[in-house]
Scaffold this motif. Structure first.
Motif, short mmCIF file in Angstrom:
data_model
loop_
_atom_site.label_atom_id
_atom_site.label_comp_id
_atom_site.label_asym_id
_atom_site.label_seq_id
_atom_site.Cartn_x
_atom_site.Cartn_y
_atom_site.Cartn_z
N LYS A 286 13.25 7.82 -13.08
CA LYS A 286 14.12 6.75 -12.58
C LYS A 286 14.73 7.12 -11.22
O LYS A 286 14.78 6.29 -10.30
CB LYS A 286 15.23 6.46 -13.59
CG LYS A 286 16.16 5.33 -13.21
CD LYS A 286 17.15 5.06 -14.33
CE LYS A 286 17.98 3.83 -14.07
NZ LYS A 286 18.98 3.95 -13.06
N GLU A 287 15.17 8.36 -11.07
CA GLU A 287 15.75 8.79 -9.79
C GLU A 287 14.72 8.73 -8.66
O GLU A 287 15.04 8.32 -7.54
CB GLU A 287 16.30 10.21 -9.92
CG GLU A 287 17.56 10.30 -10.75
CD GLU A 287 18.00 11.73 -11.00
OE1 GLU A 287 19.14 12.05 -10.65
OE2 GLU A 287 17.19 12.51 -11.54
N ILE B 117 12.20 5.67 -3.95
CA ILE B 117 11.15 4.83 -3.36
C ILE B 117 11.73 3.48 -2.97
O ILE B 117 11.48 2.98 -1.87
CB ILE B 117 9.98 4.63 -4.36
CG1 ILE B 117 9.22 5.94 -4.54
CG2 ILE B 117 9.04 3.53 -3.87
CD1 ILE B 117 8.16 5.87 -5.61
N PHE B 118 12.51 2.87 -3.86
CA PHE B 118 13.07 1.56 -3.58
C PHE B 118 13.90 1.58 -2.30
O PHE B 118 13.73 0.74 -1.42
CB PHE B 118 13.91 1.07 -4.76
CG PHE B 118 14.60 -0.24 -4.47
CD1 PHE B 118 13.90 -1.43 -4.51
CD2 PHE B 118 15.95 -0.26 -4.13
CE1 PHE B 118 14.53 -2.63 -4.21
CE2 PHE B 118 16.58 -1.46 -3.84
CZ PHE B 118 15.88 -2.65 -3.88
N HIS B 119 14.77 2.54 -2.17
CA HIS B 119 15.65 2.59 -1.00
C HIS B 119 14.90 2.95 0.27
O HIS B 119 15.21 2.45 1.34
CB HIS B 119 16.83 3.53 -1.25
CG HIS B 119 17.78 2.98 -2.25
ND1 HIS B 119 18.60 1.90 -1.98
CD2 HIS B 119 18.03 3.31 -3.54
CE1 HIS B 119 19.30 1.61 -3.06
NE2 HIS B 119 18.98 2.44 -4.01
N ASN C 83 4.42 5.35 -5.58
CA ASN C 83 4.44 5.26 -7.05
C ASN C 83 3.36 6.12 -7.69
O ASN C 83 3.55 6.66 -8.78
CB ASN C 83 4.33 3.80 -7.50
CG ASN C 83 5.66 3.08 -7.38
OD1 ASN C 83 6.64 3.48 -8.00
ND2 ASN C 83 5.71 2.05 -6.57
N GLU C 84 2.23 6.25 -7.01
CA GLU C 84 1.16 7.13 -7.51
C GLU C 84 1.63 8.59 -7.53
O GLU C 84 1.24 9.37 -8.41
CB GLU C 84 -0.09 6.98 -6.64
CG GLU C 84 -1.28 7.81 -7.10
CD GLU C 84 -1.77 7.49 -8.51
OE1 GLU C 84 -2.33 8.41 -9.15
OE2 GLU C 84 -1.60 6.35 -8.99
N ALA D 171 0.83 -1.21 0.00
CA ALA D 171 0.00 0.00 0.00
C ALA D 171 0.86 1.26 0.00
O ALA D 171 0.61 2.20 -0.76
CB ALA D 171 -0.94 0.00 1.21
N LEU D 172 1.89 1.29 0.84
CA LEU D 172 2.78 2.46 0.88
C LEU D 172 3.54 2.61 -0.44
O LEU D 172 3.70 3.72 -0.95
CB LEU D 172 3.75 2.36 2.05
CG LEU D 172 3.13 2.48 3.44
CD1 LEU D 172 4.20 2.34 4.52
CD2 LEU D 172 2.38 3.79 3.60
N ASN D 173 3.98 1.48 -0.98
CA ASN D 173 4.66 1.52 -2.28
C ASN D 173 3.74 2.08 -3.36
O ASN D 173 4.16 2.86 -4.21
CB ASN D 173 5.12 0.12 -2.66
CG ASN D 173 6.60 0.05 -2.90
OD1 ASN D 173 7.34 0.93 -2.48
ND2 ASN D 173 7.02 -0.98 -3.58
#
Length: 194
Positions: free
Chosen positions: A179-180, A185-187, A89-90, A83-85
């Protein structure tokens, strides 16, 4: 006999919303609004009031669509991490979606907060607090189901995610790449809920 309106008020309000979102409150003139809404000044005033009242209505329309969409992304059957991801991403999608002016109308309006009166400032502030509180509630639900460590401070993490959202919006407006932002988000996602 009163004249009937010959335009779709919600559709035209949506056009005003997009203009305020793109240019901000202070840079949007009544002439700009007349042009984009394709209405005479009297029609705008009769249907929506003055520029500030029109902005409030446009802002509320934005909140009913974008903010509600963010909150709906937080709710449901999926995991808290997912959900947070999704919300993060939204945020990126909102900026890079070609049908939108980019960024977030709330955050961009907050950045020009000196242009707002008490009423609009309160609406803008409340929107961020609502988002933050919805994130905290979802994390708390994850703690209750055992998905999230009970020792995590929900409010601190919710503030962090809210700061990440608002920061990413500002970074995107400054020209950071998709991309940045995805790497950010990934980290963040890897470390937020450990």
């Amino acid at each position: 006999m009163a004249r009937t309106k010959s335009f779709d008020e919600k559709k035209v309000l949506g056009l005003a919303m997009l203009l305020f979102w793109k240019k901000g409150y202070s840079a949007t003139s009544m002439k700009d609004l007349e042009h984009v809404m394709e209405l005479k000044p009297t029609s705008i005033y009769n249907a929506y009031g003055n520029k500030r009242e029109l902005f409030v209505r446009a802002l509320n329309l934005y909140l009913q669509s974008a903010l509600v969409g963010f909150i709906e992304s937080l709710e449901g059957e999926k995991s808290v991490k997912t959900a947070l991801n999704d919300v993060l991403n939204e945020t990126i999608h909102l900026h890079f979606n070609k049908s939108h002016p980019g960024g977030c109308m709330v955050v961009l309006s907050l950045l020009e907060s000196e242009q707002h009166d008490t009423k609009t400032k309160k609406i803008l502030d409340s929107a961020l607090f609502l988002l933050r509180d919805s994130i905290a509630k979802r994390i708390k639900q994850g703690q209750e189901t055992g998905e999230i460590n009970r020792e995590i401070n929900c409010r601190v993490i919710a503030n962090h995610v809210t700061a990440l959202i608002t920061g990413m919006i500002t970074m995107a407006k400054a020209g950071f790449s998709k991309k940045e932002l995805e790497e950010l988000i990934f980290h963040s996602s890897c470390n937020l809920l450990k």
